[in-house]
Structure formats: C-alpha cells, structure tokens
Design an enzyme around this catalytic site. Structure first.
Site, short mmCIF file in Angstrom:
data_model
loop_
_atom_site.label_atom_id
_atom_site.label_comp_id
_atom_site.label_asym_id
_atom_site.label_seq_id
_atom_site.Cartn_x
_atom_site.Cartn_y
_atom_site.Cartn_z
N HIS A 249 -30.86 37.00 14.09
CA HIS A 249 -30.48 37.27 12.70
C HIS A 249 -29.68 38.57 12.69
O HIS A 249 -29.93 39.46 13.51
CB HIS A 249 -31.71 37.46 11.80
CG HIS A 249 -32.50 36.22 11.53
ND1 HIS A 249 -33.86 36.17 11.59
CD2 HIS A 249 -32.09 34.98 11.18
CE1 HIS A 249 -34.27 34.95 11.29
NE2 HIS A 249 -33.22 34.21 11.05
N GLU B 36 -30.60 31.21 6.45
CA GLU B 36 -31.83 31.95 6.77
C GLU B 36 -32.02 33.15 5.85
O GLU B 36 -32.69 34.12 6.18
CB GLU B 36 -31.82 32.35 8.25
CG GLU B 36 -31.58 31.16 9.16
CD GLU B 36 -32.78 30.70 9.99
OE1 GLU B 36 -33.60 31.54 10.35
OE2 GLU B 36 -32.88 29.49 10.27
N CYS C 278 -37.74 42.62 8.61
CA CYS C 278 -38.00 41.17 8.50
C CYS C 278 -39.12 40.90 7.50
O CYS C 278 -39.16 39.84 6.88
CB CYS C 278 -38.45 40.59 9.83
SG CYS C 278 -37.28 40.76 11.16
O1 SUG Z 1 -37.85 33.05 12.43
N1 SUG Z 1 -40.49 34.32 14.33
C1 SUG Z 1 -39.56 34.49 13.23
C2 SUG Z 1 -39.13 35.93 13.13
C3 SUG Z 1 -38.27 36.15 11.91
C4 SUG Z 1 -37.64 37.49 11.91
N2 SUG Z 1 -36.92 37.67 10.71
C5 SUG Z 1 -35.80 38.41 10.57
N3 SUG Z 1 -35.13 38.83 11.61
N4 SUG Z 1 -35.41 38.66 9.39
C6 SUG Z 1 -38.34 33.59 13.42
O2 SUG Z 1 -37.86 33.46 14.57
C7 SUG Z 1 -42.11 33.10 15.70
C8 SUG Z 1 -43.28 32.16 15.48
C9 SUG Z 1 -43.98 31.81 16.75
O3 SUG Z 1 -43.33 31.72 17.79
O4 SUG Z 1 -45.22 31.58 16.71
C10 SUG Z 1 -41.18 33.19 14.48
O5 SUG Z 1 -41.11 32.27 13.70
#
Ligand code: SUG
Length: 457
Positions: free
Chosen positions: A251, A175, A373
């Site tokens: 993460h 990731e 993020c």
């Molecule tokens: O991958 N949310 C993302 C958030 C990513 C956060 N990134 C870091 N922590 N670096 C994920 O979970 C939600 C999309 C939705 O539910 O519509 C989403 O993909």
C-alpha cells in the site's frame, strides 16, 4: 468561522486476531504465519495508541471489529451444518479458508474506505466509499459490515453521502485511504487529494514473475474521485513504483504520508517521483495559495527494504493543538539505528515536523499493519462532528470501558489450531454484543439479527 478537525477512527482489534500468512505481497504477514498471537495484547496496544493521541489533544474515535469467525462467509462457500460443524468442516477441508473467515483484518481501518471531506467536494458534503478489498479473500468479506458501521456513525443524509463499494472485480480493486492522501493549509479549507494506484492503464496484464500484483487500480482511483465530485484541478493520480511494491510496499502508506502542508515520502515511492512531486506542488500552490513542504528521503538515507522493515512512513503525521506537527512512529523505528538517526535529522531540520512519539503496536506490525494502517482519517467540520454518532468518540471513560472489556473477553494467546474452537465463536459474539452496547451502536452484526437456532450451543 467554520473550523474542521481531523478525527482518527482506529479499528479496534478483534478477539480472533491471528497470524495466518494470508496477504500476498505483505512481507510481515508471510514471515509470521502460523505463529501464536495475543488478541488481548493486540487490542490493548491499539487502545494505548488511541489514548496517546487523545492525551496529545487530538480527536480520536473507534471503529468496532467485524464478526469473526464469519460463519456466514463459510456458509456461502458451501460449508453446511451448525456453526460448530461449519468451523470443523472448514478446518479439515481448507484451513486457509477458515483462517480467512477468522481474520481480524478490519483493524486496519486505513483500508476501510476513502473519504473526501466537504471543503473539497462539489456538493460540500462528506463523501464516503467503503473499499471493496477484492485482492485478498479475507479482506473482501469486510465491505458489507464496514458500510453498515459507517452509515450508523455518519447517519445524517444532509451532510454525509455514502457510496456503495466499487464492483468487486480485479480491474476495480480498491483498498481505501491507504492509497490516498489529502494536503491542505488548514483542515477546513479546500485541499488537494492524491490517489496512488499500482497498475498501468487499461489492461492490468499479468505482472512480471517477481513483481507482486498491486492492490489498487488506476480505474478504481479515478472512479472514487468522480463519485466524490472532486475538482480535477485539485486531484492528482500517481502510479506506485512496481519495484517498491515488489519489495513489500503493498500500500502507498508504507512509503509516504502527508498531513496539512507537509508531504513525507521516499524518492523511490513512485514511477517518476520528480514529475509526480512537481504536479503535487503545483496543484497545491494553485489550490491553497501557499507552498507545500516536501520532505524527501533518498535511498542512501534509507533503503526501501529498511523502510518496509521499520514502517517509518507508516507513521501518523498529526497536527498538535499548538499547530506543530508530530510523527507517531512504530517503536521499531527507534530500534533501527539508520531510521533513528534519520528521524533525529528530520526533527532538527527546518521543516514542519517538530517531534516524534513512538508507539508499540507489535502485534499488528507482525501482520504488516503499523500506526497509520490502524486508523481512518476523517476530516469533519464542527457541525459534521456534532452530527457524528457520539458513542464512538474516545473519552477517558470510554477508554477505561474498552480496556476492561478487552480484559474480560479476549484470550491471552491464540494458536492457529484453535480457530475452529466453537468456544472462540461464542466468546467473540458475546464480546461484540457487549461492545455494541458500550458504543451505543445498536445491532450491526449479522449474528445479532439471526442468533437463534443455528448458533453453537
Ligand atoms: O491487508 N494484513 C493486512 C495489513 C494491512 C495494512 N494496511 C495498510 N497498509 N494500510 C493486509 O495485508 C494479514 C493477515 C494475516 O496474514 O493473518 C493482513 O491482512
């Protein structure tokens, strides 16, 4: 003398930003599923954060959003007909699949790739590996376009090495930089690179019933370090605390952040935090001939639950032009008394963090994406920066153009039932087509290559 900069590449929020509850283990995504989003507000909030960093004197750049709805992805799953037919069939047969093909998730650029800067690599080049993002279907469709965009921005083969994403299988789930931190005395000097993974060694066995499976594996982290030609003496692999993952730390950047000589983390972030910190301190001292400043937050100061709610550790930790460090925190931290008090303590204490700036990125936060993020950190020497595609580097003028572009093309509100609207597809493609011109990137989207008979009329 060589100097180097940390350049924050933020993902521009795409026109289909919505809340679909797609991410297992991500509490905010789950909580807000099916609510109405505002793509326009989300994109403007993101641009506002970028502008703040630019105004603070930092180097800021943008990454374009991906083509969504991703009709080609739906076609690959057997949906047939015109683009409008495909959206409609998917809506009726599998609304969650339609939502996945519409997710604007590439905005969370910390997950786009892992980059090891040239002072750390054996061949003294910047190594780039796009993340395969296999753990969630809606994110697993990002890597091809991510790779295209990164290759367009960092196109000089004498300075930049592009690896393919790791093979897309759960054992190699990757990731990107959300599970990676680089510490160094100065950006242009060698540093240590910390890779955080979420699973035990060889067999990623079925997780305990109440534990969310982690999204980054040990094998993936090791593979990236090998591909990037890192020195094992300058590399640390650390396992995330499964109990923290279980509470929403999907993460590592939800529970730790580092910059230059400073590491800010929660005591319950890792499986054996004291041992991990010992190794990090020792390798930092050996590599950098100086001492690391560790700022540890104990559970009695802030619980994991509150850390996940406020996203304190998802702040950006940046070095300002006067060399002081500043935390760029989500506004939620200011509104949460325990977190606000902790921030006051941190600023008053004897450590490198001298100030806090709050940013409102609520639309992204509701999907589990805080300030950190939204950005991919890229350390570039002056020479590498000069070879980077200039069209993506934020200036006052580009900021104005992007705000106008958002105002012109983005919807104020988007409800889940509107995702199959063929007009949304046309609007999004028109917006992205114009964006590639603003950024001078040329054709990077599938629709720009085959926008003819199959498109919605
Ligand atoms: O991958 N949310 C993302 C958030 C990513 C956060 N990134 C870091 N922590 N670096 C994920 O979970 C939600 C999309 C939705 O539910 O519509 C989403 O993909």
């Amino acid at each position: 003398m060589t100097t180097a900069h940390e350049v924050n590449f933020d993902g521009i929020v795409g026109p289909t930003h919505n809340y679909a509850g797609l991410s297992y283990g991500n509490i905010a995504s789950h909580k807000h599923q099916q609510s109405v989003s505002s793509p326009k507000q989300a994109a403007l909030e993101g641009l506002g954060k970028m502008k703040l960093l630019m105004d603070l004197g930092l180097k800021q750049a943008v990454l374009p959003p991906q083509e969504r709805p991703d009709v080609a992805a739906l076609r690959n799953l057997g949906f047939q007909g015109t683009d409008a037919d495909i959206l409609d069939h998917a809506r009726r047969a599998e609304p969650a699949t339609l939502a996945a093909a519409c997710s604007a998730s590439s905005m969370w650029a910390a997950n786009a790739a892992t980059l090891s800067p040239s002072p750390d690599t054996a061949d003294a080049k910047l190594h780039i590996t796009p993340a395969n993002l296999v753990s969630q279907y809606h994110r697993s469709i990002e890597p091809p376009t991510t790779a295209t965009v990164l290759r367009a921005i960092f196109s000089d083969p004498t300075r930049f090495v592009h690896h393919d994403p790791l093979p897309p299988c759960p054992r190699l789930g990757d990731e990107g930089a959300a599970n990676y931190t680089r510490l160094c005395p100065d950006y242009h000097t060698p540093g240590i690179e910390i890779f955080v993974f979420g699973q035990t060694a060889l067999a990623p066995a079925a997780p305990a019933p109440n534990v969310f499976p982690a999204r980054q594996t040990r094998q993936a982290s090791h593979a990236i370090a090998r591909l990037h030609q890192l020195n094992p003496q300058q590399t640390v692999f650390v396992q995330q605390n499964p109990a923290a993952i279980d509470q929403g730390v999907f993460h590592n950047d939800v529970i730790a952040v580092g910059n230059r000589n400073t590491f800010f983390y929660h005591r319950d972030a890792f499986v054996d935090t004291p041992t991990a910190i010992d190794e990090i301190r020792r390798k930092y001292a050996d590599t950098c001939s100086s001492e690391l400043a560790c700022i540890e937050v104990a559970p009695h100061q802030l619980s994991i639950k509150d850390a996940v709610e406020t996203y304190l550790f998802n702040s950006q930790l940046v070095t300002l032009p006067d060399a002081a460090q500043s935390l760029i925190c989500p506004a939620q931290c200011r509104e949460h008394p325990a977190t606000a008090a902790l921030l006051d303590e941190i600023i008053a204490a004897d450590n490198p963090i001298a100030s806090v700036h709050f940013v409102d990125v609520r639309q992204s936060m509701k999907n589990g994406g805080g300030p950190a993020c939204l950005r991919l950190r890229v350390v570039l020497t002056d020479d590498e920066l000069a070879q980077t595609h200039p069209g993506v580097l934020l200036t006052e003028q580009l900021y104005e153009s992007l705000c106008n572009w958002v105002q012109q093309h983005y919807r104020d509100r988007l409800a889940p039932e509107e995702l199959a609207d063929p007009k949304l597809l046309t609007e999004s493609r028109d917006a992205l087509d114009q964006l590639t011109q603003i950024l001078g990137l040329g054709s990077i989207y599938p629709f720009q290559g085959y926008r003819s008979s199959n498109t919605t009329t």
